[in-house]
Design a protein around this motif. Structure first.
Motif, PDB file in Angstrom:
ATOM      1  N   LEU A  20       0.824  -1.205   0.000  1.00  0.00           N
ATOM      2  CA  LEU A  20       0.000   0.000   0.000  1.00  0.00           C
ATOM      3  C   LEU A  20       0.861   1.259   0.000  1.00  0.00           C
ATOM      4  N   CYS A  21       1.959   1.231   0.721  1.00  0.00           N
ATOM      5  CA  CYS A  21       2.876   2.369   0.745  1.00  0.00           C
ATOM      6  C   CYS A  21       3.462   2.623  -0.645  1.00  0.00           C
ATOM      7  N   LEU A  22       3.902   1.552  -1.296  1.00  0.00           N
ATOM      8  CA  LEU A  22       4.511   1.704  -2.615  1.00  0.00           C
ATOM      9  C   LEU A  22       3.500   2.030  -3.704  1.00  0.00           C
ATOM     10  N   SER A  23       2.207   1.903  -3.415  1.00  0.00           N
ATOM     11  CA  SER A  23       1.203   2.266  -4.409  1.00  0.00           C
ATOM     12  C   SER A  23       0.979   3.775  -4.457  1.00  0.00           C
ATOM     13  N   MET A  24       1.559   4.497  -3.527  1.00  0.00           N
ATOM     14  CA  MET A  24       1.432   5.956  -3.513  1.00  0.00           C
ATOM     15  C   MET A  24       2.577   6.575  -4.315  1.00  0.00           C
ATOM     16  N   ASN A  25       2.264   7.591  -5.104  1.00  0.00           N
ATOM     17  CA  ASN A  25       3.252   8.205  -5.989  1.00  0.00           C
ATOM     18  C   ASN A  25       4.510   8.642  -5.255  1.00  0.00           C
ATOM     19  N   ARG A  26       4.341   9.319  -4.148  1.00  0.00           N
ATOM     20  CA  ARG A  26       5.488   9.885  -3.432  1.00  0.00           C
ATOM     21  C   ARG A  26       6.437   8.800  -2.918  1.00  0.00           C
ATOM     22  N   HIS A  27       5.873   7.765  -2.303  1.00  0.00           N
ATOM     23  CA  HIS A  27       6.716   6.715  -1.734  1.00  0.00           C
ATOM     24  C   HIS A  27       7.318   5.828  -2.817  1.00  0.00           C
ATOM     25  N   HIS A  28       6.577   5.609  -3.882  1.00  0.00           N
ATOM     26  CA  HIS A  28       7.101   4.817  -4.989  1.00  0.00           C
ATOM     27  C   HIS A  28       8.264   5.553  -5.648  1.00  0.00           C
ATOM     28  N   LEU A  75      -0.627  -2.876  -6.829  1.00  0.00           N
ATOM     29  CA  LEU A  75      -0.084  -2.788  -5.479  1.00  0.00           C
ATOM     30  C   LEU A  75      -1.189  -2.551  -4.451  1.00  0.00           C
ATOM     31  N   ARG A  76      -2.160  -1.726  -4.812  1.00  0.00           N
ATOM     32  CA  ARG A  76      -3.283  -1.497  -3.896  1.00  0.00           C
ATOM     33  C   ARG A  76      -4.087  -2.775  -3.674  1.00  0.00           C
ATOM     34  N   ALA A  77      -4.354  -3.488  -4.749  1.00  0.00           N
ATOM     35  CA  ALA A  77      -5.104  -4.744  -4.619  1.00  0.00           C
ATOM     36  C   ALA A  77      -4.332  -5.757  -3.791  1.00  0.00           C
ATOM     37  N   ALA A  78      -3.029  -5.851  -4.022  1.00  0.00           N
ATOM     38  CA  ALA A  78      -2.201  -6.781  -3.246  1.00  0.00           C
ATOM     39  C   ALA A  78      -2.167  -6.378  -1.777  1.00  0.00           C
ATOM     40  N   GLY A  79      -2.089  -5.096  -1.510  1.00  0.00           N
ATOM     41  CA  GLY A  79      -2.060  -4.621  -0.131  1.00  0.00           C
ATOM     42  C   GLY A  79      -3.347  -4.925   0.621  1.00  0.00           C
ATOM     43  N   TRP A  80      -4.478  -4.629   0.008  1.00  0.00           N
ATOM     44  CA  TRP A  80      -5.763  -4.900   0.677  1.00  0.00           C
ATOM     45  C   TRP A  80      -6.019  -6.394   0.798  1.00  0.00           C
ATOM     46  N   ALA A  81      -5.602  -7.166  -0.203  1.00  0.00           N
ATOM     47  CA  ALA A  81      -5.745  -8.623  -0.099  1.00  0.00           C
ATOM     48  C   ALA A  81      -4.858  -9.172   1.014  1.00  0.00           C
ATOM     49  N   GLY A  82      -3.676  -8.610   1.168  1.00  0.00           N
ATOM     50  CA  GLY A  82      -2.790  -9.027   2.247  1.00  0.00           C
ATOM     51  C   GLY A  82      -3.356  -8.697   3.618  1.00  0.00           C
ATOM     52  N   ILE A  83      -3.995  -7.554   3.749  1.00  0.00           N
ATOM     53  CA  ILE A  83      -4.618  -7.190   5.025  1.00  0.00           C
ATOM     54  C   ILE A  83      -5.774  -8.132   5.337  1.00  0.00           C
ATOM     55  N   ALA A  84      -6.563  -8.464   4.332  1.00  0.00           N
ATOM     56  CA  ALA A  84      -7.664  -9.414   4.541  1.00  0.00           C
ATOM     57  C   ALA A  84      -7.128 -10.799   4.902  1.00  0.00           C
ATOM     58  N   LEU A  85      -6.065 -11.225   4.248  1.00  0.00           N
ATOM     59  CA  LEU A  85      -5.449 -12.516   4.561  1.00  0.00           C
ATOM     60  C   LEU A  85      -4.879 -12.519   5.974  1.00  0.00           C
ATOM     61  N   CYS A  86      -4.295 -11.415   6.362  1.00  0.00           N
ATOM     62  CA  CYS A  86      -3.764 -11.276   7.717  1.00  0.00           C
ATOM     63  C   CYS A  86      -4.878 -11.416   8.751  1.00  0.00           C
ATOM     64  N   PHE A  87      -6.026 -10.819   8.475  1.00  0.00           N
ATOM     65  CA  PHE A  87      -7.174 -10.946   9.381  1.00  0.00           C
ATOM     66  C   PHE A  87      -7.650 -12.393   9.453  1.00  0.00           C
ATOM     67  N   ALA A  88      -7.716 -13.044   8.292  1.00  0.00           N
ATOM     68  CA  ALA A  88      -8.170 -14.433   8.272  1.00  0.00           C
ATOM     69  C   ALA A  88      -7.228 -15.340   9.048  1.00  0.00           C
TER      70      ALA A  88
END
Length: 112
Positions: A20-28, A44-57
């Motif tokens: 999610l951090c790297l999906s932002m222009n400034r940080h990328h 990157l955004r999709a991977a980040g949110w999917a990772g957060i959901a997987l972490c919750f699971a």
């Protein structure tokens, strides 16, 4: 709470928040010296949110509904602290650290 579950959850949350951090222009741009394309940013955004959901699971499956969400929030806080520290002081290390965290989480998950 087993330390292995916490380690797996921390590694997953770090990798997800790094994406999610790297999906932002400034940080990328700070990490790669170039802005991301629209496709890269959305991936990157999709991977980040999917990772957060997987972490919750993972947290809920390992610790149940009573303690799982608490562990999930704790691991997200720890992962966020690591991402903020790397983004502030060594932005070029975010990508390698996130790529290293994924196999670490996988190894920790298989030792459960």
């Amino acid at each position: 709470m087993t330390p292995i579950v916490l380690l797996a959850n921390l590694a997953l949350s770090f990798a997800a928040l790094a994406a999610l951090c790297l999906s932002m222009n400034r940080h990328h741009a700070a990490a790669f010296t170039a802005k991301p394309s629209r496709r890269t940013m959305l991936g990157l955004r999709a991977a980040g949110w999917a990772g957060i959901a997987l972490c919750f699971a993972v947290a809920v499956m390992a610790e149940g509904w009573n303690f799982g969400p608490v562990q999930w929030l704790g691991s997200l806080s720890g992962g966020a602290l690591l991402v903020v520290a790397l983004a502030s002081y060594r932005p070029s290390w975010i990508r390698p650290a996130a790529l290293l965290a994924l196999p670490l989480a996988l190894v920790a998950a298989f030792t459960l």
